[in-house]
Motif scaffolding. Structure first.
Motif, PDB file in Angstrom:
ATOM      1  N   THR A  49       0.906  -1.270  -0.062  1.00  0.00           N
ATOM      2  CA  THR A  49       0.179  -0.037   0.119  1.00  0.00           C
ATOM      3  C   THR A  49       0.847   1.263  -0.171  1.00  0.00           C
ATOM      4  O   THR A  49       1.905   1.267   0.688  1.00  0.00           O
ATOM      5  N   MET A  50       0.571   2.082  -0.967  1.00  0.00           N
ATOM      6  CA  MET A  50       1.392   3.280  -0.981  1.00  0.00           C
ATOM      7  C   MET A  50       0.986   4.430   0.244  1.00  0.00           C
ATOM      8  O   MET A  50       0.201   4.047   1.087  1.00  0.00           O
ATOM      9  N   PRO A  51       1.966   4.951   0.550  1.00  0.00           N
ATOM     10  CA  PRO A  51       1.827   5.825   1.869  1.00  0.00           C
ATOM     11  C   PRO A  51       0.967   7.011   1.603  1.00  0.00           C
ATOM     12  O   PRO A  51       0.643   7.518   0.481  1.00  0.00           O
ATOM     13  N   ILE A  52       0.309   7.560   2.739  1.00  0.00           N
ATOM     14  CA  ILE A  52      -0.472   8.551   2.721  1.00  0.00           C
ATOM     15  C   ILE A  52       0.426   9.688   3.150  1.00  0.00           C
ATOM     16  O   ILE A  52       0.766   9.784   4.383  1.00  0.00           O
ATOM     17  N   GLU A  53       0.787  10.341   2.182  1.00  0.00           N
ATOM     18  CA  GLU A  53       1.890  11.419   2.496  1.00  0.00           C
ATOM     19  C   GLU A  53       1.424  12.665   3.262  1.00  0.00           C
ATOM     20  O   GLU A  53       0.058  12.965   3.270  1.00  0.00           O
ATOM     21  N   ASP A  54       2.329  13.333   3.900  1.00  0.00           N
ATOM     22  CA  ASP A  54       1.663  14.335   4.995  1.00  0.00           C
ATOM     23  C   ASP A  54       0.863  15.432   4.152  1.00  0.00           C
ATOM     24  O   ASP A  54       0.056  16.181   4.729  1.00  0.00           O
ATOM     25  N   ILE A  55       1.353  15.684   2.747  1.00  0.00           N
ATOM     26  CA  ILE A  55       0.515  16.646   2.101  1.00  0.00           C
ATOM     27  C   ILE A  55      -0.795  16.260   1.826  1.00  0.00           C
ATOM     28  O   ILE A  55      -1.821  17.162   1.821  1.00  0.00           O
ATOM     29  N   ARG A  56      -1.052  14.885   1.773  1.00  0.00           N
ATOM     30  CA  ARG A  56      -2.446  14.360   1.586  1.00  0.00           C
ATOM     31  C   ARG A  56      -3.120  14.671   2.881  1.00  0.00           C
ATOM     32  O   ARG A  56      -4.535  14.893   2.697  1.00  0.00           O
ATOM     33  N   LEU A  57      -2.678  14.409   3.904  1.00  0.00           N
ATOM     34  CA  LEU A  57      -3.307  14.703   5.313  1.00  0.00           C
ATOM     35  C   LEU A  57      -3.561  16.241   5.405  1.00  0.00           C
ATOM     36  O   LEU A  57      -4.723  16.502   5.905  1.00  0.00           O
ATOM     37  N   GLU A  58      -2.775  17.223   4.817  1.00  0.00           N
ATOM     38  CA  GLU A  58      -3.063  18.452   4.906  1.00  0.00           C
ATOM     39  C   GLU A  58      -4.232  18.975   4.120  1.00  0.00           C
ATOM     40  O   GLU A  58      -5.017  19.459   4.309  1.00  0.00           O
ATOM     41  N   VAL A  59      -4.206  18.023   2.940  1.00  0.00           N
ATOM     42  CA  VAL A  59      -5.462  18.502   1.982  1.00  0.00           C
ATOM     43  C   VAL A  59      -6.756  18.142   2.571  1.00  0.00           C
ATOM     44  O   VAL A  59      -7.647  18.799   2.320  1.00  0.00           O
TER      45      VAL A  59
END
Length: 398
Positions: A319-329
């Motif tokens: 599974t690909m990581p949930i990047e920090d920037i995605r948490l931000e959005v």
């Protein structure tokens, strides 16, 4: 007319049926030989003959130098280093055989694995999990409907290799999408009887089994001929002899160059998306966590893992990581990501299947190219190393 005068016609009819049956059987044998000859050339193919049928997938599973990779839209998206391209010349002795297209989440993949039956026993296969599948409580019906295969579902519903309890639970999920069964009355009856799980349901299921067997025989025969026709149509483009370069891969050097594939335009697009969504985040976290906790995809994923286990497959989960920037959005705290990853790891541990979640890369902005779970050229390199380690029996922490 006396019975004696009718007999010649009956004999002639039976003879004609016998000749037709022999001709069809010989045709199927010819189709299978054609499939075996060209199967390696079908690795980059994403046509219905490969994805919605059974013949080509079973043939691929019989090849020791092909690694089946199930997934969704990330498999077919044009991107540097995607597994299909990266392993095209068998640099370490195998090629990836991707199976999936947009919207093919766990329940769609389950159809294919269940239809493969004994062909998947003892085989290494990989499954790419998209985090976004768990971000909504209810699955989008059109995604499942667009990936539905009546042929594969028939094979699964009447499989002798899956337990009655598992088929019951699968049938109950599939019946949640009635549109797929509108023109499949026999399959609809079978799933309803499996879902019912009573003595009467079992009796009716057994009663329709002979008719279903005929339907399966016709469907599988047609599947072989359609695969063969597809091969003949693409004959000039297909090379039955795979190109084997056997490049010597130094993964340390390969991964050092990963940053050069970082797509800065994609990063800027992500940043613009974050800026665009900067408003109204007060209730977003609570809504997201509720959806995450109750997502139908958890049920479907567990059903798929049960199918892998009962068929004796050896899967690798990625599974690909949930990047920090995605948490931000999404306006979320890191704890939301941790909740997802912990539950995925717990589920994988229950079945004793390896899971790589690439959490070491969650502070990067370039592992994916967007917020739709599409790997970047950089991200694919890390996936490729995992696939190579898996195939050669040396899974390591990435």
């Amino acid at each position: 007319m006396s019975p004696s005068t009718r007999r010649p016609h009956l004999s002639a009819g039976l003879l004609a049926l016998l000749i037709a049956g022999i001709a069809v059987a010989c045709g199927v044998v010819w189709c299978k030989r054609l499939e075996a000859r060209y199967i390696h050339a079908f690795a980059p193919d994403f046509g219905d003959e490969k994805l919605q049928g059974i013949a080509l997938q079973k043939e691929a599973l019989s090849q020791p130098d092909l690694l089946m990779l199930y997934g969704s839209s990330e498999l077919g998206k044009e991107m540097p280093n995607n597994a299909t391209q990266f392993f095209a010349d068998y640099p370490t002795g195998f090629r990836v055989f991707p199976v999936g297209r947009p919207g093919s989440a766990s329940l769609s993949v389950l159809q294919k694995v269940g239809a493969a039956g004994e062909s998947v026993r003892g085989r290494k296969v990989a499954f790419s999990i998209s985090p976004g599948w768990f971000f909504s409580e209810f699955s989008e019906p059109t995604f499942y409907e667009g990936n539905f295969s009546a042929l594969q579902t028939f094979e699964l519903a009447f499989s002798d290799h899956l337990s009655r309890d598992l088929k019951r639970d699968i049938a109950r999920r599939m019946l949640a999408y009635p549109k797929t069964l509108e023109d499949q009355w026999l399959l609809g009856i079978a799933l309803e009887r499996l879902a019912g799980d009573s003595a009467v349901d079992d009796a009716l299921y057994a009663a329709i089994r002979p008719l279903a067997y005929v339907q399966q025989l016709v469907g599988c025969t047609q599947d072989h001929f359609e695969a063969a026709l597809h091969i003949l149509d693409e004959d000039e483009k297909l090379n039955p002899v795979p190109r084997r370069g056997l490049r010597k891969l130094n993964w340390n050097e390969v991964l050092k160059r990963a940053a050069q594939f970082a797509n800065q335009n994609a990063v800027r697009a992500k940043q613009s998306e974050v800026a665009r969504r900067k408003t109204a985040k007060t209730s977003r976290a609570k809504t997201f966590l509720h959806a995450l906790a109750h997502a139908e995809e958890w049920t479907d994923l567990e059903l798929l893992l049960r199918t892998f286990k009962e068929l004796g497959a050896q899967p690798l989960l990625l599974t690909m990581p949930i990047e920090d920037i995605r948490l931000e959005v999404y306006g979320l705290a890191p704890s939301a990501r941790t909740t997802l990853l912990d539950r995925l790891n717990h589920l994988a541990d229950r079945f004793d299947f390896p899971l790589l979640d690439f959490r070491d890369h969650q502070d990067e902005r370039t592992f994916t190219v967007d917020f739709q779970d599409h790997l970047s050229g950089e991200g694919w390199l890390y996936y490729n190393k995992a696939l190579d380690d898996f195939f050669h029996g040396r899974i390591t922490s990435l």
